[in-house]
Design a protein around this motif. Structure first.
Motif, PDB file in Angstrom:
ATOM      1  N   VAL A 204       9.444  10.069  -5.127  1.00  0.00           N
ATOM      2  CA  VAL A 204      10.011   9.807  -3.795  1.00  0.00           C
ATOM      3  C   VAL A 204      10.523   8.373  -3.704  1.00  0.00           C
ATOM      4  CG1 VAL A 204       9.419   9.599  -1.355  1.00  0.00           C
ATOM      5  CG2 VAL A 204       8.658  11.593  -2.651  1.00  0.00           C
ATOM      6  N   GLN A 205       9.789   7.420  -4.266  1.00  0.00           N
ATOM      7  CA  GLN A 205      10.249   6.031  -4.254  1.00  0.00           C
ATOM      8  C   GLN A 205      11.567   5.877  -5.006  1.00  0.00           C
ATOM      9  OE1 GLN A 205       7.419   2.848  -5.117  1.00  0.00           O
ATOM     10  NE2 GLN A 205       5.750   4.290  -4.785  1.00  0.00           N
ATOM     11  N   LEU A 206      11.655   6.483  -6.164  1.00  0.00           N
ATOM     12  CA  LEU A 206      12.904   6.397  -6.919  1.00  0.00           C
ATOM     13  C   LEU A 206      14.052   7.029  -6.146  1.00  0.00           C
ATOM     14  CD1 LEU A 206      11.597   7.222 -10.521  1.00  0.00           C
ATOM     15  CD2 LEU A 206      12.184   4.977  -9.570  1.00  0.00           C
ATOM     16  N   ALA A 207      13.767   8.149  -5.462  1.00  0.00           N
ATOM     17  CA  ALA A 207      14.813   8.793  -4.672  1.00  0.00           C
ATOM     18  C   ALA A 207      15.242   7.908  -3.506  1.00  0.00           C
ATOM     19  CB  ALA A 207      14.309  10.143  -4.154  1.00  0.00           C
TER      20      ALA A 207
ATOM     21  N   PRO B 177      22.180  10.932   0.961  1.00  0.00           N
ATOM     22  CA  PRO B 177      22.502  11.183   2.372  1.00  0.00           C
ATOM     23  C   PRO B 177      21.274  10.960   3.252  1.00  0.00           C
ATOM     24  CG  PRO B 177      23.371  12.928   0.975  1.00  0.00           C
ATOM     25  CD  PRO B 177      22.502  12.087   0.097  1.00  0.00           C
ATOM     26  N   VAL B 178      21.523  10.591   4.493  1.00  0.00           N
ATOM     27  CA  VAL B 178      20.422  10.270   5.397  1.00  0.00           C
ATOM     28  C   VAL B 178      19.495  11.461   5.586  1.00  0.00           C
ATOM     29  CG1 VAL B 178      19.838   9.458   7.704  1.00  0.00           C
ATOM     30  CG2 VAL B 178      21.861   8.577   6.567  1.00  0.00           C
ATOM     31  N   ALA B 179      20.052  12.659   5.699  1.00  0.00           N
ATOM     32  CA  ALA B 179      19.219  13.845   5.920  1.00  0.00           C
ATOM     33  C   ALA B 179      18.258  14.070   4.757  1.00  0.00           C
ATOM     34  CB  ALA B 179      20.107  15.078   6.122  1.00  0.00           C
ATOM     35  N   VAL B 180      18.718  13.888   3.530  1.00  0.00           N
ATOM     36  CA  VAL B 180      17.841  14.047   2.365  1.00  0.00           C
ATOM     37  C   VAL B 180      16.775  12.957   2.353  1.00  0.00           C
ATOM     38  CG1 VAL B 180      17.759  14.141  -0.148  1.00  0.00           C
ATOM     39  CG2 VAL B 180      19.695  15.150   1.072  1.00  0.00           C
ATOM     40  N   ARG B 181      17.161  11.733   2.680  1.00  0.00           N
ATOM     41  CA  ARG B 181      16.210  10.620   2.676  1.00  0.00           C
ATOM     42  C   ARG B 181      15.076  10.860   3.671  1.00  0.00           C
ATOM     43  NH1 ARG B 181      17.086   5.996   0.580  1.00  0.00           N
ATOM     44  NH2 ARG B 181      19.331   6.407   0.469  1.00  0.00           N
ATOM     45  N   MET B 182      15.432  11.326   4.864  1.00  0.00           N
ATOM     46  CA  MET B 182      14.411  11.527   5.894  1.00  0.00           C
ATOM     47  C   MET B 182      13.587  12.784   5.666  1.00  0.00           C
ATOM     48  SD  MET B 182      16.349  10.365   9.378  1.00  0.00           S
ATOM     49  CE  MET B 182      16.884   8.655   9.589  1.00  0.00           C
ATOM     50  N   ALA B 183      14.095  13.718   4.855  1.00  0.00           N
ATOM     51  CA  ALA B 183      13.349  14.942   4.582  1.00  0.00           C
ATOM     52  C   ALA B 183      12.262  14.750   3.535  1.00  0.00           C
ATOM     53  CB  ALA B 183      14.308  16.050   4.133  1.00  0.00           C
ATOM     54  N   LEU B 184      12.240  13.612   2.858  1.00  0.00           N
ATOM     55  CA  LEU B 184      11.220  13.363   1.843  1.00  0.00           C
ATOM     56  C   LEU B 184       9.900  12.998   2.514  1.00  0.00           C
ATOM     57  CD1 LEU B 184      13.361  11.308  -0.698  1.00  0.00           C
ATOM     58  CD2 LEU B 184      12.695  13.704  -0.852  1.00  0.00           C
ATOM     59  N   PRO B 185       8.762  13.430   1.947  1.00  0.00           N
ATOM     60  CA  PRO B 185       7.485  13.239   2.638  1.00  0.00           C
ATOM     61  C   PRO B 185       7.044  11.792   2.763  1.00  0.00           C
ATOM     62  CG  PRO B 185       7.141  14.131   0.427  1.00  0.00           C
ATOM     63  CD  PRO B 185       8.616  14.184   0.688  1.00  0.00           C
ATOM     64  N   GLY B 186       7.596  10.877   1.968  1.00  0.00           N
ATOM     65  CA  GLY B 186       7.163   9.489   2.033  1.00  0.00           C
ATOM     66  C   GLY B 186       8.046   8.592   2.868  1.00  0.00           C
ATOM     67  N   TYR B 187       8.979   9.157   3.651  1.00  0.00           N
ATOM     68  CA  TYR B 187       9.908   8.315   4.400  1.00  0.00           C
ATOM     69  C   TYR B 187       9.203   7.473   5.460  1.00  0.00           C
ATOM     70  CZ  TYR B 187      13.891   6.874   7.215  1.00  0.00           C
ATOM     71  OH  TYR B 187      14.812   6.126   7.908  1.00  0.00           O
ATOM     72  N   ALA B 188       8.081   7.958   5.993  1.00  0.00           N
ATOM     73  CA  ALA B 188       7.362   7.195   7.009  1.00  0.00           C
ATOM     74  C   ALA B 188       6.764   5.907   6.447  1.00  0.00           C
ATOM     75  CB  ALA B 188       6.262   8.042   7.636  1.00  0.00           C
TER      76      ALA B 188
ATOM     77  N   ALA C 208       0.825  -1.210   0.000  1.00  0.00           N
ATOM     78  CA  ALA C 208       0.000   0.000   0.000  1.00  0.00           C
ATOM     79  C   ALA C 208       0.856   1.256   0.000  1.00  0.00           C
ATOM     80  CB  ALA C 208      -0.932  -0.013   1.211  1.00  0.00           C
ATOM     81  N   GLY C 209       1.946   1.251   0.777  1.00  0.00           N
ATOM     82  CA  GLY C 209       2.796   2.426   0.818  1.00  0.00           C
ATOM     83  C   GLY C 209       3.455   2.729  -0.510  1.00  0.00           C
ATOM     84  N   SER C 210       3.722   1.696  -1.297  1.00  0.00           N
ATOM     85  CA  SER C 210       4.388   1.904  -2.584  1.00  0.00           C
ATOM     86  C   SER C 210       3.412   2.256  -3.704  1.00  0.00           C
ATOM     87  CB  SER C 210       5.178   0.640  -2.963  1.00  0.00           C
ATOM     88  OG  SER C 210       6.175   0.359  -2.003  1.00  0.00           O
ATOM     89  N   TRP C 211       2.231   1.652  -3.695  1.00  0.00           N
ATOM     90  CA  TRP C 211       1.349   1.802  -4.855  1.00  0.00           C
ATOM     91  C   TRP C 211      -0.080   2.199  -4.489  1.00  0.00           C
ATOM     92  CZ3 TRP C 211       4.204   1.963  -8.956  1.00  0.00           C
ATOM     93  CH2 TRP C 211       5.399   1.224  -8.992  1.00  0.00           C
TER      94      TRP C 211
END
Length: 473
Positions: free
Chosen positions: A239-242, A248-259, A105-108
């Motif tokens: 966001v999935q592709l990113a 870097p970890v900071a960029v990864r966690m700053a994306l809205p779909g990291y949760a 569900a989170g992916s699609w």
């Protein structure tokens, strides 16, 4: 000719008849003040409009039935979706099913659901040309926006609840209420597993709201354009592709779909709360920012033009640029917590995660084989991992990690040894594939007193926490 006789001296003049009295017109009461329709009534109206659409009804039906049927069907198959997190445990417990559904569900599913519900709630009025009728009825653009946003949120919560409940009920009824193996190999009691599954779905609601806010923004800003409807799905795909890239970890966690990924930390001991809380907080900030931008654009709109088709350059300035700035600010805030610009995957973290999971799973295998129970302290499991060869720095994601695990048994002089090939994803999840010896992790079955059973040490999933130790919790 007769002369007129004058009136006698001192006589009163003749009386003049009085004018008729005209009654005063009754006072006309002032017209009552026209008040906007209350938000509650407008909300009910918008909710009825959404639920009346056949596609929304079909989505509700699918979300409340399809996950349960899928989990029950997979639980009866001989092969399992082992490439999906917790997929290898779908034969063992019903609580693995809703987590497999959550991963899909989170992916699609959730990005598409937000696109259909929130991405079209304003654009539909543009296509039908009903804005002026709605404004005359409600008399308040602010209340129209609030009603449409709340109606979209209600439908999305209903859809997410259906996915979670259906997957859990289907799994428990088809497979059973059994303990769940966590991502560090320890067993979670059924009650504990149920609570963590519920928390995982609640955490996934935060990025869903972020995508819904982006959908509202696209629906307001782009009008009849189909990109308004597709915007949440396009953002989620980007966001999935990113997340698949070595960012870097900071960029990864700053994306809205990291949760959608950080809920994995709920199934380790202790809970990896740092990435989870950051992912939820970032998603909620994105949701609030997107909704406020959508509201600003909606209130500034000129509804007198029947051919309105989006706000053009203003949508770019008031929509995309603030969100880009939000991303940059979030990266700057998280950079110190993430420990710099690294990937967050290093040799010490991988060795610690592999050793912890192996120790728990070794005890699970011992119970299957009716061996004497030992504690993790007695086993003293250690792991030595490298990446490719000694010429490559042992850090970062990749499928070329190799680990040698050692352990000790009480009253046994020899040291046990097992080899694993690791595939570490950029988000910290890894799959350890056993490479011998055969009696430990080289075969997918073990022979027990009741017959062959899956070998928990053959392949297992794990999770490397990306934050440094000082930032945990």
């Amino acid at each position: 000719m007769t002369a007129t006789t004058p009136p006698p001296t001192g006589a009163a003049p003749p009386a003049v008849p009085a004018a008729p009295v005209v009654p005063a017109a009754p006072a006309v009461p002032a017209p009552p003040a026209v008040r906007p329709v209350p938000v509650a009534r407008a909300y009910r109206f918008e909710l009825v409009k959404l639920v009346a659409q056949w596609r929304i009804r079909l989505l509700v039906l699918a979300c409340w039935l399809a996950p349960g049927l899928f989990v029950a069907a997979v639980g009866q198959q001989s092969t399992l979706p082992t490439d999906t997190l917790f997929g290898r445990w779908m034969h063992a417990t019903g609580w693995a099913g809703p987590l497999v559904v959550l991963g899909f569900a989170g992916s699609w599913a959730l990005p598409l659901l937000t696109a259909v519900v929130a991405g079209d709630v304003f654009a539909a009025e543009d296509r039908l040309g009903t804005w002026r009728h709605l404004l005359v009825a409600v008399r308040s653009p602010r209340r129209i926006f609030a009603a449409k946003a709340l109606a979209s949120l209600t439908v999305l919560v209903l859809l997410v609840a259906g996915l979670a409940v259906s997957g859990a009920v289907g799994g428990v009824l088809a497979i059973g209420d059994h303990p769940l193996v966590g991502l560090d190999g320890h067993l979670l009691a059924p009650g504990d597993a149920a609570l963590r599954v519920l928390l995982a779905w609640l955490c996934a609601l935060a990025p869903t709201l972020a995508l819904a806010g982006i959908g509202l923004l696209g629906s307001v800003a782009l009008g009849r354009s189909p990109m308004g409807l597709l915007l949440p799905a396009v953002v989620a795909l980007a966001v999935q592709l990113a997340q698949m890239m070595p960012l870097p970890v900071a960029v990864r966690m700053a994306l809205p779909g990291y949760a959608f990924l950080s809920w994995n930390g709920l199934f380790t001991g202790p809970v990896q709360a740092g990435p989870l809380l950051i992912g939820v907080a970032v998603s909620l900030v994105w949701a609030v920012a997107s909704v406020l931008l959508a509201r600003l654009l909606f209130l500034r709109r000129d509804f007198t033009g029947p051919a309105h088709d989006g706000t053009g350059r203003r949508a770019l300035l008031l929509g995309a640029l603030p969100l880009t700035g939000l991303l940059a600010v979030t990266v700057g805030v998280l950079a110190p917590l993430a420990g710099g610009t690294g990937s967050g995957v290093d040799q010490d973290k991988v060795q610690r995660a592999v050793a912890t999971a192996f120790g728990h799973l070794y005890r699970l295998q011992s119970a299957e084989l009716n061996r004497p129970d030992v504690t993790e302290e007695q086993l003293a499991v250690g792991a030595s991992c490298d990446k490719g060869s000694t010429l490559v720095e042992p850090e970062g994601p990749g499928n070329d990690w190799r680990c040698t695990v050692t352990w000790h048994l009480p009253d046994v002089a020899a040291t046990g040894t097992a080899v694993y090939q690791l595939d570490v994803a950029p988000d910290g999840r890894f799959v350890a594939d056993g490479d011998g010896p055969k009696e430990v992790n080289g075969y997918f079955l073990v022979r027990t007193a009741t017959g062959d059973a899956p070998n928990p040490l053959w392949q297992f999933d794990g999770n490397v926490e990306l934050l440094p130790a000082a930032s945990k919790g």
